[in-house]
Design a protein around this motif. Structure first.
Motif, mmCIF file in Angstrom:
data_model
loop_
_atom_site.group_PDB
_atom_site.id
_atom_site.type_symbol
_atom_site.label_atom_id
_atom_site.label_comp_id
_atom_site.label_asym_id
_atom_site.label_seq_id
_atom_site.Cartn_x
_atom_site.Cartn_y
_atom_site.Cartn_z
ATOM 1 N N SER A 43 0.836 -1.200 0.000
ATOM 2 C CA SER A 43 0.000 0.000 0.000
ATOM 3 C C SER A 43 0.870 1.247 0.000
ATOM 4 O O SER A 43 1.879 1.305 0.697
ATOM 5 N N GLY A 44 0.524 2.175 -0.810
ATOM 6 C CA GLY A 44 1.273 3.425 -0.870
ATOM 7 C C GLY A 44 2.479 3.361 -1.778
ATOM 8 O O GLY A 44 3.239 4.321 -1.882
ATOM 9 N N GLY A 46 2.516 3.304 -4.982
ATOM 10 C CA GLY A 46 2.353 4.134 -6.178
ATOM 11 C C GLY A 46 1.590 3.463 -7.308
ATOM 12 O O GLY A 46 1.564 3.979 -8.431
ATOM 13 N N LYS A 47 0.892 2.355 -7.030
ATOM 14 C CA LYS A 47 0.177 1.613 -8.086
ATOM 15 C C LYS A 47 -0.925 2.468 -8.707
ATOM 16 O O LYS A 47 -1.015 2.620 -9.931
ATOM 17 N N THR A 48 -1.782 3.044 -7.829
ATOM 18 C CA THR A 48 -2.885 3.860 -8.328
ATOM 19 C C THR A 48 -2.355 5.072 -9.091
ATOM 20 O O THR A 48 -2.852 5.418 -10.165
ATOM 21 N N THR A 49 -1.325 5.679 -8.520
ATOM 22 C CA THR A 49 -0.721 6.839 -9.175
ATOM 23 C C THR A 49 -0.290 6.497 -10.589
ATOM 24 O O THR A 49 -0.586 7.221 -11.543
ATOM 25 N N HIS A 204 -2.906 -6.196 -4.668
ATOM 26 C CA HIS A 204 -2.117 -6.614 -3.515
ATOM 27 C C HIS A 204 -1.974 -8.127 -3.488
ATOM 28 O O HIS A 204 -1.105 -8.677 -2.849
HETATM 29 N N1 LIG Z 1 -3.763 13.294 -4.273
HETATM 30 C C1 LIG Z 1 -2.710 12.977 -3.467
HETATM 31 N N2 LIG Z 1 -2.143 13.937 -2.736
HETATM 32 C C2 LIG Z 1 -1.099 13.660 -1.952
HETATM 33 N N3 LIG Z 1 -0.554 12.431 -1.836
HETATM 34 C C3 LIG Z 1 -1.076 11.413 -2.551
HETATM 35 C C4 LIG Z 1 -2.203 11.647 -3.410
HETATM 36 N N4 LIG Z 1 -2.505 10.454 -3.982
HETATM 37 C C5 LIG Z 1 -1.639 9.560 -3.508
HETATM 38 N N5 LIG Z 1 -0.770 10.128 -2.661
HETATM 39 C C6 LIG Z 1 0.351 9.465 -1.997
HETATM 40 O O1 LIG Z 1 1.175 8.903 -2.971
HETATM 41 C C7 LIG Z 1 1.659 7.660 -2.543
HETATM 42 C C8 LIG Z 1 1.244 6.589 -3.532
HETATM 43 O O2 LIG Z 1 -0.152 6.445 -3.462
HETATM 44 P P1 LIG Z 1 -0.946 5.423 -4.341
HETATM 45 O O3 LIG Z 1 -2.379 5.661 -4.093
HETATM 46 O O4 LIG Z 1 -0.487 5.534 -5.738
HETATM 47 O O5 LIG Z 1 -0.489 4.038 -3.720
HETATM 48 P P2 LIG Z 1 -1.099 2.611 -3.987
HETATM 49 O O6 LIG Z 1 0.030 1.747 -4.309
HETATM 50 O O7 LIG Z 1 -2.206 2.689 -4.941
HETATM 51 O O8 LIG Z 1 -1.650 2.236 -2.548
HETATM 52 P P3 LIG Z 1 -2.896 1.323 -2.179
HETATM 53 O O9 LIG Z 1 -2.447 -0.073 -2.365
HETATM 54 O O10 LIG Z 1 -3.153 1.637 -0.751
HETATM 55 O O11 LIG Z 1 -4.024 1.701 -3.081
HETATM 56 C C9 LIG Z 1 1.099 7.413 -1.175
HETATM 57 O O12 LIG Z 1 2.043 7.806 -0.223
HETATM 58 C C10 LIG Z 1 -0.096 8.343 -1.109
HETATM 59 O O13 LIG Z 1 -0.312 8.768 0.199
#
Ligand SMILES: Nc1ncnc2c1ncn2[C@@H]1O[C@H](COP(=O)(O)OP(=O)(O)OP(=O)(O)O)[C@@H](O)[C@H]1O
Ligand SMILES: [Mg+2]
Lengths: 238, 409
Positions: A43-44, A46-49, A204
């Motif tokens: 988690s966190g 950066g996958k969603t990003t 995940h």
């Molecule tokens: N709009 C935003 N503003 C600030 N920080 C963000 C934003 N979106 C994501 N983040 C941060 O960027 C990092 C990557 O987030 P992301 O959502 O891409 O992770 P993830 O791998 O999708 O996590 P998860 O498995 O929980 O969905 C995290 O630290 C998150 O807190």
């Protein structure tokens, strides 16, 4: 063959007030048409990003990203909407079906509002897709009348209705039980084989990951070097 | 047009919210219709009280008479030859229902013990009743007038203790300055009403001619009743054109024409009612506007995820905007339709209930609300426009939502 997605040294920094969050710190990869790719990681990581960038829902801070031959960060908001509508299908973690529309109407929606299609052809496409995702019998039900797995099938059909080159799915199985998750991933893979559409999904879940042809592991905004097992075991040759 | 269809379907499937919004708009429309209809009815009733019991719709005098109405000058009268010309003109205008000739005179009234000033309108009872049909209704005691009789306003009757059938003496100065008196029998008591001629007493025109020693017929005032009060302005124009050619010896026009409005302070009240109606309409339209904006903003807020979804899958901002504008438009149309129908039903219900009210000293005045097609069309147009306006801002907001942000909900 021209790669479908090319990412070079992709960086995404979020500005949360005073604090900078470096969500992606220089990510590079290539994805070819017809591949079934998974991004995994804690988690966190950066996958969603990353998926948002590929889907042109957001733009990178620096680095290069070419999707379907298009530098997506060079497009304005309207152009990006148009680009998504014609090149990308999106599947959501919590399905995001429109509650007031029936299953059939949900699948039909992009063909009305996004990529207008004549009625006869529209109906043919929708009917075929409903069959392909195995939900034809629920066509006239509303989203709140079907199960989670069925909802995700509807969402897959909706994502495919515009015949996109690439389908993005951010944690498509996170709200589903194990057995259903496997079936949904298998369905996506089967559709990829039938239609030649590329799929990129994040998850995940190690069991779900294992179905992918190519697995990228993200950690703290960076790609781990692909292990031998990842690349050799499943190969990108399907 | 697909967008319109989808907007319609969205509304149709969201029966609760749609119903609520449509009711709000309909409520505003009903309020406008009811208020306009009732205020209009009240105004019309008030106007007809004035025109039908005293003034008539139009009056014709010798030029300059109205300016010096207070002194009731007997030298500013319409001469017999001009009366004949006037009768000919009046006879040719079809919109005129009837007219009556009056002599107005300032007199002294005596009960042989006390004396008071009184203004009298000397009338021909038959034609007077035609022009002011509500006049007999103002008689609280006794009967209408015959020759040799007098109708007294109740304040004067009480002041001089003159009852029905008692004898009163009227003393007047004629145009040459000679004083003459005549004794008349009180035939009835007429209630005083507000307005310029509300405290007049009435005598027969023949008695007035004798009293004033008029050889030929001379009248101070010709009151005209129209078949339809709505034709007042065109008829007045017609009269003015027809009469302006009639000049006296000095080459000045003989006649002046006045509408009741120019002769009664009630005109101001009527204008005030109009103004109030507009004011209420503005308030109601504002309420509709605010409600619509509110409801639409709520809808955008509630549907943030849906908007994010359709934006993410590639719906253009402009399409999202028109989707919400269409929703607003349809809500407006539905609200206006429901409101118009409900409003009409209520107007007819009030009419059917035959509600009565009191005004001045007359009670049992039937409330006859009515609404014109043009008012309804104007309301329809304005409310739909306002609904559209109310939808624009929320629709714009929806179209500008960032899908990533919207989907995080
Ligand atoms: N709009 C935003 N503003 C600030 N920080 C963000 C934003 N979106 C994501 N983040 C941060 O960027 C990092 C990557 O987030 P992301 O959502 O891409 O992770 P993830 O791998 O999708 O996590 P998860 O498995 O929980 O969905 C995290 O630290 C998150 O807190
Ligand atoms: Mg995520």
């Amino acid at each position: 063959m021209e790669p479908l997605v090319v990412a070079k040294n992709l960086v995404k920094i979020y500005q949360a007030g005073e604090i900078e969050v470096r969500a992606l710190r220089g990510v590079s990869f290539e994805i070819n048409p017809g591949q079934f790719v998974s991004f995994t990681g804690p988690s966190g990581s950066g996958k969603t990003t990353l998926l948002n960038l590929i889907g042109s829902l957001d733009v990178q801070t620096s680095g290069e990203l070419v999707v379907a031959g298009q530098h997506v960060n060079q497009l304005n908001i309207r152009q990006r909407a148009n680009f998504r509508g014609h090149n990308i299908g999106i599947i959501f973690q919590d399905f995001n079906l429109i509650p007031v529309l029936t299953v059939r109407e949900n699948v039909e929606y992009p063909l009305l509002m996004v990529k207008p299609t004549p009625a006869a052809e529209r109906s043919k496409i929708v009917t075929k897709l409903l069959e392909q995702v195995g939900i034809a019998e629920q066509a006239d039900k509303f989203p709140n009348q079907i199960s989670g797995g069925q909802k995700q099938r509807v969402a897959i059909a909706r994502a495919l209705s515009t015949a996109p080159k690439l389908v993005l799915a951010d944690e498509p199985t996170a709200n589903l039980d194990k057995a259903t998750s496997t079936r949904i991933i298998d369905l996506m893979k089967e559709l990829k084989n039938q239609l030649g559409t590329s799929f990129i999904f994040s998850t995940h879940d190690p069991r779900v990951v294992s179905h992918a042809d190519i697995i990228y592991v993200l950690e703290d905004g960076q790609l781990q070097t692909p292990t031998a097992e990842n690349t050799m075991g499943h190969g990108g040759k399907n | 047009m697909e967008t319109a269809r989808i907007a319609f379907r969205n509304l149709y499937r969201q029966k609760r919210r749609t119903g609520l919004t449509v009711s709000i708009i309909a409520f505003g429309v009903v309020a406008v219709i009811l208020f306009t209809a009732l205020a209009g009815s009240f105004k019309n009733m008030m106007i007809s009280q004035i025109t039908d019991s005293m003034l008539g719709h139009l009056q014709i005098h010798r030029s300059g008479y109205v300016e010096s109405l207070d002194t009731m000058p007997l030298n500013l009268v319409i001469e017999e030859k001009h009366i004949d010309q006037l009768k000919k003109v009046l006879g040719e205008i079809r919109e005129i229902e009837g007219y009556t000739l009056r002599i107005l005179l300032a007199t002294l009234l005596s009960n042989y013990a006390d004396t008071t000033n009184i203004k009298l309108s000397a009338i021909d009872p038959a034609s007077e009743q035609l022009v002011t049909p509500l006049l007999p209704g103002r008689i609280t005691e006794g009967k209408f007038l015959e020759k040799g009789q007098i109708l007294l306003p109740n304040l004067v009757a009480r002041g001089l203790e003159l009852g029905i059938a008692s004898e009163a003496v009227v003393i007047a100065t004629n145009v040459d300055g000679s004083v003459n008196g005549t004794s008349l029998v009180v035939s009835g008591i007429v209630e005083t009403t507000v307005g310029p001629s509300g405290k007049y007493g009435y005598i027969h025109i023949d008695d007035a001619r004798e009293l004033l020693r008029m050889e030929s017929l001379q009248v101070s005032e010709v009151a005209i009743r129209l078949k339809d009060a709505e034709t007042l302005t065109p008829v007045m124009k017609k009269l003015q054109t027809a009469l302006e050619g009639i000049k006296d010896d000095k080459g000045k026009p003989v006649f002046e024409v006045h509408p009741w409005k120019a002769l009664s302070p009630f005109n101001n009240i009527a204008n005030m009612i109009d103004l109030m109606t507009i004011f209420i309409q503005v308030i109601l339209v504002t309420i509709v506007l605010i409600s619509i904006m509110n409801v639409m903003l709520m809808a955008v807020y509630e549907r943030t995820k849906e908007i994010g979804t359709i934006a993410a899958i590639g719906t253009m901002p402009s399409s999202i905007m028109s989707l919400f504008i269409f929703e607003g438009l349809f809500l407006g149309i539905a609200g206006v339709a429901v409101g118009n129908i409900t409003g009409l039903v209520l107007v007819y219900a009030v009419k059917a209930a035959e509600m009565t009210i009191s005004f001045g000293q007359s009670d049992n005045i039937l409330l006859a609300p009515q609404i014109s097609l043009s008012t309804m069309l104007a309301t329809t147009f304005i409310v739909i426009l306002v609904t559209l306006l109310g939808a624009v801002e929320p629709a714009y907001k929806a179209s500008q939502l960032d899908p990533v942000e919207a989907l995080r909900n």
